[in-house]
Motif scaffolding. Sequence first.
Motif, short mmCIF file in Angstrom:
data_model
loop_
_atom_site.label_atom_id
_atom_site.label_comp_id
_atom_site.label_asym_id
_atom_site.label_seq_id
_atom_site.Cartn_x
_atom_site.Cartn_y
_atom_site.Cartn_z
N ASP A 1 0.86 -1.21 0.04
CA ASP A 1 -0.11 -0.06 -0.03
C ASP A 1 0.69 1.20 -0.05
O ASP A 1 0.24 2.17 0.00
CB ASP A 1 -1.13 0.04 1.09
N GLY A 2 2.30 1.06 -0.08
CA GLY A 2 3.20 2.18 0.11
C GLY A 2 3.43 2.86 1.40
O GLY A 2 4.38 3.55 1.30
N SER A 3 2.99 2.31 2.29
CA SER A 3 3.58 2.62 3.78
C SER A 3 4.64 1.88 4.01
O SER A 3 5.21 0.87 3.36
CB SER A 3 2.24 2.32 4.65
N ALA A 4 5.38 2.43 5.20
CA ALA A 4 6.76 2.12 5.59
C ALA A 4 6.55 0.90 6.36
O ALA A 4 5.68 0.75 7.02
CB ALA A 4 7.51 3.27 6.19
N TRP A 5 7.60 -0.04 6.37
CA TRP A 5 7.74 -0.76 7.52
C TRP A 5 7.97 -0.16 8.96
O TRP A 5 8.88 0.65 8.82
CB TRP A 5 8.67 -1.72 7.29
N ARG A 6 7.56 -0.51 10.10
CA ARG A 6 7.83 0.09 11.27
C ARG A 6 8.78 -0.90 12.21
O ARG A 6 8.06 -1.97 12.30
CB ARG A 6 6.57 0.47 12.02
N ILE A 7 9.59 -0.30 12.66
CA ILE A 7 10.59 -1.16 13.54
C ILE A 7 10.60 -0.38 14.69
O ILE A 7 10.75 0.83 15.02
CB ILE A 7 11.89 -1.08 12.68
N GLY A 8 10.51 -1.15 16.02
CA GLY A 8 10.54 -0.72 17.22
C GLY A 8 11.76 -0.86 17.98
O GLY A 8 12.44 -1.93 17.53
N ILE A 9 12.39 0.07 18.44
CA ILE A 9 13.77 -0.07 19.12
C ILE A 9 13.34 -0.56 20.59
O ILE A 9 12.76 -0.10 21.29
CB ILE A 9 14.37 1.40 19.02
N ALA A 10 13.90 -1.81 21.00
CA ALA A 10 13.79 -2.48 22.21
C ALA A 10 14.14 -1.32 23.27
O ALA A 10 15.06 -0.71 23.46
CB ALA A 10 14.47 -3.48 22.37
N ASN A 11 13.19 -1.65 24.39
CA ASN A 11 13.60 -1.06 25.76
C ASN A 11 14.67 -1.80 26.33
O ASN A 11 14.23 -3.15 26.72
CB ASN A 11 12.23 -0.80 26.54
N PRO A 12 15.77 -1.07 27.04
CA PRO A 12 16.74 -2.37 27.48
C PRO A 12 16.04 -2.82 28.88
O PRO A 12 16.50 -3.75 29.07
CB PRO A 12 17.76 -1.36 27.75
N ARG B 1 9.44 -4.76 24.60
CA ARG B 1 8.77 -3.42 24.53
C ARG B 1 9.50 -2.62 23.66
O ARG B 1 10.80 -2.54 23.85
CB ARG B 1 8.11 -3.17 25.65
N ALA B 2 9.00 -1.64 23.09
CA ALA B 2 9.67 -0.63 22.17
C ALA B 2 9.81 0.78 22.94
O ALA B 2 8.73 1.19 23.62
CB ALA B 2 9.22 -0.55 20.93
N VAL B 3 11.16 1.34 23.07
CA VAL B 3 10.96 2.68 23.63
C VAL B 3 10.94 3.63 22.66
O VAL B 3 10.46 4.76 23.04
CB VAL B 3 12.50 2.73 24.26
N THR B 4 11.18 3.50 21.48
CA THR B 4 10.55 4.16 20.33
C THR B 4 10.67 3.41 18.98
O THR B 4 10.80 2.39 18.85
CB THR B 4 11.69 5.44 19.99
N GLU B 5 9.79 4.07 18.06
CA GLU B 5 9.65 3.33 16.72
C GLU B 5 10.19 4.34 15.55
O GLU B 5 10.00 5.65 15.69
CB GLU B 5 8.23 2.90 16.61
N ILE B 6 10.45 3.79 14.66
CA ILE B 6 11.17 4.42 13.22
C ILE B 6 10.35 3.65 12.17
O ILE B 6 10.05 2.44 12.21
CB ILE B 6 12.72 4.47 13.21
N ASP B 7 10.20 4.41 10.94
CA ASP B 7 9.77 3.78 9.74
C ASP B 7 10.85 3.58 8.80
O ASP B 7 11.88 4.65 8.76
CB ASP B 7 8.73 4.80 9.26
N THR C 1 18.05 4.43 26.49
CA THR C 1 18.11 3.74 27.87
C THR C 1 16.50 3.73 27.91
O THR C 1 15.76 3.94 27.12
CB THR C 1 18.71 4.79 28.99
N PRO C 2 16.37 2.77 29.16
CA PRO C 2 14.91 2.62 29.63
C PRO C 2 13.97 4.03 29.38
O PRO C 2 12.69 3.89 29.28
CB PRO C 2 14.73 2.06 30.94
#
Length: 333
Positions: free
Chosen positions: A220-231, A236-242, A323-324
């Motif tokens: 559909d043209g949207s990006a894949w979303r990757i979560g950056i792990a919470n140490p 769980r993700a501490v933040t996400e990037i496309d 960091t957490p």
Amino acid sequence: MTVRINRRRAITVLAAAAGLPLIWQASQAQAARLVRWEGTTLGAPSTIQLYHTDEAKARAAIAAGLEELARLESIFSVYRADSAITALNRDGRLDNAPVELIEMLTHARELAKISDGVYDPTIQPVWQLYFQHFTAANPDPAGPAAADMAKALALVDWRGIEIDPVNRTIALARPGMAITLNSGAQGYITDRVADVLRSHGFVNMLVDMGEPRALSTKPDGSAWRIGIANPADPSRAVTEIDVVDKAVSTSGGYGTLFDDAGQFTHLINTRTGKTAPAMVGVSVVANNATTADGLSTALLLAPVERRQDILRAAGGLTAIFVTPDGVTATVTA
């Protein structure tokens, strides 16, 4: 005492739920469907996610990708007695070395040079010392003895890896030296499996053999979303990037904790033998997973003032330190 390993380093954030090893799920974009495989690579949770209108073709492509995965694990796994890297570590020399091992070790030596030895694939004797110490009965919570550490560190020197690509030989300069490519091989395998899937005509996919690489977008043209792990909680993700046409590798001390107190982790300073803090992580974005994987380890251990130089020289794009409590710094090339 048991060494605790959590090899999940980045989190793929998708609406589709995980389930059976191979899942066929409907997608409304271009009548394509999502096919998802789940397994492990070098001990790390792994996934393949791709879109296609032909389920049989998708299954055949994934099967071919998994054959390549199995072949490469027989080269790079330090946990297998029959792997090429185990033979090199055992004998100190490897004749008729697989071209993939020569290629990966050449890349690793270059990253070691760029990072002034902060990243060093010959760290394996120190890793093994920690492992043996903390899996022994009643280990000293202060860690290995200073004399043992000094002996192990004396074997760490990336310049002692001798490669002859013409005759396909690899040799280690001193008895007792050993290598590990656990920070690099997962990214390399991700890239190679992605190449296999592309050769079968697939375009829209996310391949994660321990390090996720997004090829193109979703249909559909949207990006894949990757979560950056919470140490503090790697599930769980501490933040996400496309991500589109990029790879992401995340390293953190939490990946392997040698002791219950979390004072000793698998990311080791090649000069002192001390380990990186458990509650700090870094994610590197690069054009391919091989580059991102080694860089994430190098940058977590590198001095702050060297981060940008190493990132740029090694071909990375962005490094996100967490960091957490969240993102603490972002470095761009």
